[in-house]
Design a protein around this motif. Structure first.
Motif, PDB file in Angstrom:
ATOM      1  N   PRO A  25       0.801  -1.236   0.000  1.00  0.00           N
ATOM      2  CA  PRO A  25       0.000   0.000   0.000  1.00  0.00           C
ATOM      3  C   PRO A  25       0.833   1.285   0.000  1.00  0.00           C
ATOM      4  O   PRO A  25       0.539   2.194  -0.786  1.00  0.00           O
ATOM      5  N   PRO A  26       1.891   1.420   0.840  1.00  0.00           N
ATOM      6  CA  PRO A  26       2.691   2.639   0.774  1.00  0.00           C
ATOM      7  C   PRO A  26       3.359   2.838  -0.583  1.00  0.00           C
ATOM      8  O   PRO A  26       3.444   3.967  -1.081  1.00  0.00           O
ATOM      9  N   LEU A  27       3.835   1.751  -1.205  1.00  0.00           N
ATOM     10  CA  LEU A  27       4.464   1.866  -2.523  1.00  0.00           C
ATOM     11  C   LEU A  27       3.452   2.320  -3.576  1.00  0.00           C
ATOM     12  O   LEU A  27       3.749   3.163  -4.425  1.00  0.00           O
ATOM     13  N   LEU A  28       2.247   1.767  -3.498  1.00  0.00           N
ATOM     14  CA  LEU A  28       1.207   2.186  -4.436  1.00  0.00           C
ATOM     15  C   LEU A  28       0.849   3.653  -4.237  1.00  0.00           C
ATOM     16  O   LEU A  28       0.567   4.374  -5.205  1.00  0.00           O
ATOM     17  N   ALA A  29       0.849   4.102  -2.983  1.00  0.00           N
ATOM     18  CA  ALA A  29       0.564   5.510  -2.704  1.00  0.00           C
ATOM     19  C   ALA A  29       1.632   6.412  -3.315  1.00  0.00           C
ATOM     20  O   ALA A  29       1.331   7.472  -3.868  1.00  0.00           O
ATOM     21  N   GLU A  30       2.898   5.972  -3.237  1.00  0.00           N
ATOM     22  CA  GLU A  30       3.988   6.739  -3.844  1.00  0.00           C
ATOM     23  C   GLU A  30       3.804   6.806  -5.357  1.00  0.00           C
ATOM     24  O   GLU A  30       4.007   7.857  -5.978  1.00  0.00           O
ATOM     25  N   LEU A  31       3.435   5.678  -5.971  1.00  0.00           N
ATOM     26  CA  LEU A  31       3.214   5.658  -7.413  1.00  0.00           C
ATOM     27  C   LEU A  31       2.053   6.557  -7.810  1.00  0.00           C
ATOM     28  O   LEU A  31       2.088   7.213  -8.862  1.00  0.00           O
ATOM     29  N   GLU A  32       1.020   6.576  -6.982  1.00  0.00           N
ATOM     30  CA  GLU A  32      -0.130   7.435  -7.275  1.00  0.00           C
ATOM     31  C   GLU A  32       0.261   8.902  -7.263  1.00  0.00           C
ATOM     32  O   GLU A  32      -0.152   9.687  -8.128  1.00  0.00           O
ATOM     33  N   ARG A  33       1.104   9.281  -6.278  1.00  0.00           N
ATOM     34  CA  ARG A  33       1.566  10.669  -6.233  1.00  0.00           C
ATOM     35  C   ARG A  33       2.427  10.994  -7.457  1.00  0.00           C
ATOM     36  O   ARG A  33       2.320  12.074  -8.039  1.00  0.00           O
ATOM     37  N   LEU A  34       3.282  10.036  -7.848  1.00  0.00           N
ATOM     38  CA  LEU A  34       4.113  10.239  -9.025  1.00  0.00           C
ATOM     39  C   LEU A  34       3.247  10.378 -10.271  1.00  0.00           C
ATOM     40  O   LEU A  34       3.506  11.227 -11.143  1.00  0.00           O
ATOM     41  N   GLU A  35       2.204   9.549 -10.369  1.00  0.00           N
ATOM     42  CA  GLU A  35       1.310   9.617 -11.520  1.00  0.00           C
ATOM     43  C   GLU A  35       0.650  10.981 -11.629  1.00  0.00           C
ATOM     44  O   GLU A  35       0.555  11.570 -12.720  1.00  0.00           O
ATOM     45  N   LYS A  36       0.188  11.508 -10.500  1.00  0.00           N
ATOM     46  CA  LYS A  36      -0.451  12.831 -10.523  1.00  0.00           C
ATOM     47  C   LYS A  36       0.526  13.904 -10.982  1.00  0.00           C
ATOM     48  O   LYS A  36       0.160  14.828 -11.711  1.00  0.00           O
ATOM     49  N   THR A  37       1.776  13.791 -10.546  1.00  0.00           N
ATOM     50  CA  THR A  37       2.781  14.764 -10.961  1.00  0.00           C
ATOM     51  C   THR A  37       3.050  14.673 -12.452  1.00  0.00           C
ATOM     52  O   THR A  37       3.164  15.685 -13.153  1.00  0.00           O
ATOM     53  N   LEU A  38       3.143  13.434 -12.969  1.00  0.00           N
ATOM     54  CA  LEU A  38       3.446  13.246 -14.383  1.00  0.00           C
ATOM     55  C   LEU A  38       2.339  13.766 -15.292  1.00  0.00           C
ATOM     56  O   LEU A  38       2.602  14.434 -16.294  1.00  0.00           O
ATOM     57  N   VAL A  39       1.094  13.470 -14.949  1.00  0.00           N
ATOM     58  CA  VAL A  39      -0.011  13.843 -15.844  1.00  0.00           C
ATOM     59  C   VAL A  39      -0.292  15.341 -15.822  1.00  0.00           C
ATOM     60  O   VAL A  39      -0.923  15.864 -16.736  1.00  0.00           O
ATOM     61  N   THR A  40       0.186  16.033 -14.799  1.00  0.00           N
ATOM     62  CA  THR A  40      -0.060  17.484 -14.731  1.00  0.00           C
ATOM     63  C   THR A  40       1.144  18.303 -15.169  1.00  0.00           C
ATOM     64  O   THR A  40       1.048  19.523 -15.289  1.00  0.00           O
ATOM     65  N   SER A  41       2.294  17.638 -15.411  1.00  0.00           N
ATOM     66  CA  SER A  41       3.487  18.365 -15.829  1.00  0.00           C
ATOM     67  C   SER A  41       3.491  18.549 -17.343  1.00  0.00           C
ATOM     68  O   SER A  41       2.877  17.773 -18.090  1.00  0.00           O
ATOM     69  N   THR A  42       4.185  19.585 -17.831  1.00  0.00           N
ATOM     70  CA  THR A  42       4.229  19.868 -19.266  1.00  0.00           C
ATOM     71  C   THR A  42       5.663  20.115 -19.719  1.00  0.00           C
ATOM     72  O   THR A  42       6.024  21.227 -20.125  1.00  0.00           O
TER      73      THR A  42
END
Length: 346
Positions: free
Chosen positions: A268-285
Motif C-alpha cells: 500500500p505505501p508503494l502504491l501511494a507513492e506511485l499514485e503521487r508520481l502519476e499525478k505529478t506526471l499527468v499534470t506536468s508539461t
C-alpha cells in the motif's frame, strides 16, 4: 440499550408533534444535545435520539409549523445528563474545547434562540484557546474549522493534520536517524499524545514503562489516542490499540514495525507513492527533450524492478528459475516432449 435511550426522546417528540399539528403554536421547542451534532464515542444511542429531534424541527419548519431544536452543550448545574460525569470526563470535554454553561448563560442563550427563525441552534460554550490548540495539533474537528485559524504546522512530536499523509512525512523525518534515535523520537511522539489525551503537563510526565490502564485510560480515551496517533502516523490503528500494546514502549515497537514495513505489507505505501508520481506526471508539461529523458528514466526503473523481482524469485526457488530458463529456450518439440513425460503420455 439503544431502545432505552432513543425511545423516550423520539416517541415523546413525535407524539407531541402529531397531537399539536392542528394548533397555531407560537413555539415548539425541543431540547436536543450537541452530541447529535458533533458525535461522540460511546454515545451512538443518545446522539441518534437527539439528531431525530433536530430533523423533526426541520421537518416542522418545512411544513410551516413552529419549531426550534436546541442542541445544548454541557451545563455546570448539578444533575441532568452532565450529573453522571466525573472530574476526568469533564476535564476531557474542556480539553476538547467545550466548557460548562452556567444557569444564567443558558437562559440568555435560550432567550437569544427564541428570537431567531432557525430550526436548529447549538448553544455550547466553546473555549477558543483550546480549539486553537487542537488546530495546531491537527485534531480540530472540521465542523469547527471556521472558528479558529488552522495553521499548517507540526504539533509536539511532529504530528500532521488529518487528511495529509502523516506516515510518509514521519518516515521521511525519521529515516535519517539511527535505529535507537528513531525509537526515541517515536517514544516522544507517543508520550506527547498520551499526555495530551490525559491532560498531563507534558510528555516528560508519562512513564513509558507504565501500562495505559495504570495511568487512567478508559475506552473513550483509548479511542482518542488511537485517532490522534493514526492521524500523526498515517497508520490504520486497531480500536484495541492500548490493550494490545499496553505501554508506550510496546506501542513504539508496534508503530516502528508498521511505519517501516517489509514484504506484502509494504505494497500500500508503494502504491501511494506511485499514485503521487502519476499525478505529478499527468499534470506536468515538459518539452519533447524533457519527456524523452523522463521516459528513459521510467523505462530503466521498470527494467530494474523486473530484474530485481526475477532475482528474488530465483533466490526463493532456484529449481523453478532453472525450469523457467529452460522453457524460455526450448523448441516446440522440446515442450511437447516435456509435457508428455510430465503426464506419462509419451
Amino acid at each position: 440499550r439503544l431502545s432505552a435511550v432513543l425511545r423516550p426522546k423520539v416517541d415523546a417528540a413525535w407524539n407531541l408533534h402529531e397531537l399539536t399539528a392542528g394548533l397555531d403554536l407560537s413555539a415548539f421547542v425541543l431540547f436536543s444535545s450537541a452530541a447529535g451534532v458533533f458525535g461522540g464515542a460511546g454515545q451512538a444511542n443518545y446522539a441518534a435520539a437527539n439528531t431525530f429531534l433536530d430533523a423533526l424541527a426541520a421537518h416542522r419548519r418545512a411544513q410551516g409549523l413552529a419549531a426550534t431544536s436546541l442542541a445544548w452543550g454541557l451545563w455546570a448545574e448539578a444533575g441532568g445528563m452532565g450529573g453522571a460525569l466525573n472530574s476526568e470526563e469533564v476535564s476531557r470535554l474542556g480539553r476538547g474545547g467545550v466548557n460548562a454553561l452556567t444557569a444564567a448563560e443558558g437562559l440568555t442563550l435560550f432567550d437569544a434562540a427564541s428570537a431567531t427563525e432557525r430550526p436548529l441552534l447549538v448553544p455550547v460554550k466553546l473555549d477558543l484557546a483550546a480549539l486553537r490548540a487542537q488546530a495546531g495539533s491537527g485534531m480540530l474537528p472540521p465542523l469547527l474549522s471556521g472558528l479558529v485559524r488552522t495553521p499548517a504546522r507540526r504539533s509536539a512530536g511532529g504530528a500532521t493534520a488529518p487528511g495529509t499523509d502523516g506516515g510518509a512525512e514521519l518516515r521521511e523525518r525519521l529515516s535519517g536517524l539511527a535505529p535507537a534515535a528513531r525509537d526515541e523520537a517515536l517514544l516522544e511522539l507517543v508520550c506527547a499524545y498520551v499526555a495530551g489525551v490525559l491532560g498531563f503537563a507534558g510528555p516528560e510526565a508519562v512513564d513509558p514503562a507504565r501500562s495505559f490502564n495504570e495511568v487512567g485510560f478508559d475506552s473513550l480515551t483509548a479511542v482518542e489516542l488511537r485517532n490522534r496517533l493514526g492521524a500523526a502516523t498515517g497508520v490504520r490503528l486497531p480500536a484495541t490499540l492500548v490493550f494490545d500494546y499496553p505501554t508506550p514502549t510496546a506501542l513504539v515497537e508496534y508503530l516502528r514495525d508498521e511505519l517501516w514495513q517489509d514484504g506484502a505489507a509494504a505494497v500500500p505505501p508503494l502504491l501511494a507513492e506511485l499514485e503521487r508520481l502519476e499525478k505529478t506526471l499527468v499534470t506536468s508539461t515538459p518539452d519533447a527533450a524533457g519527456r524523452d529523458r523522463i521516459t528513459e528514466r521510467l523505462q530503466a526503473l521498470l527494467t530494474a524492478w523486473n530484474t530485481a523481482g526475477d532475482e528474488a524469485e530465483a533466490a526463493a526457488d532456484p529449481d523453478g528459475a532453472q525450469v523457467a530458463e529452460a522453457l524460455e529456450s526450448a523448441t516446440d518439440d522440446d515442450l511437447f516432449d516435456f509435457i508428455g513425460k510430465e503426464f506419462g503420455i509419451s
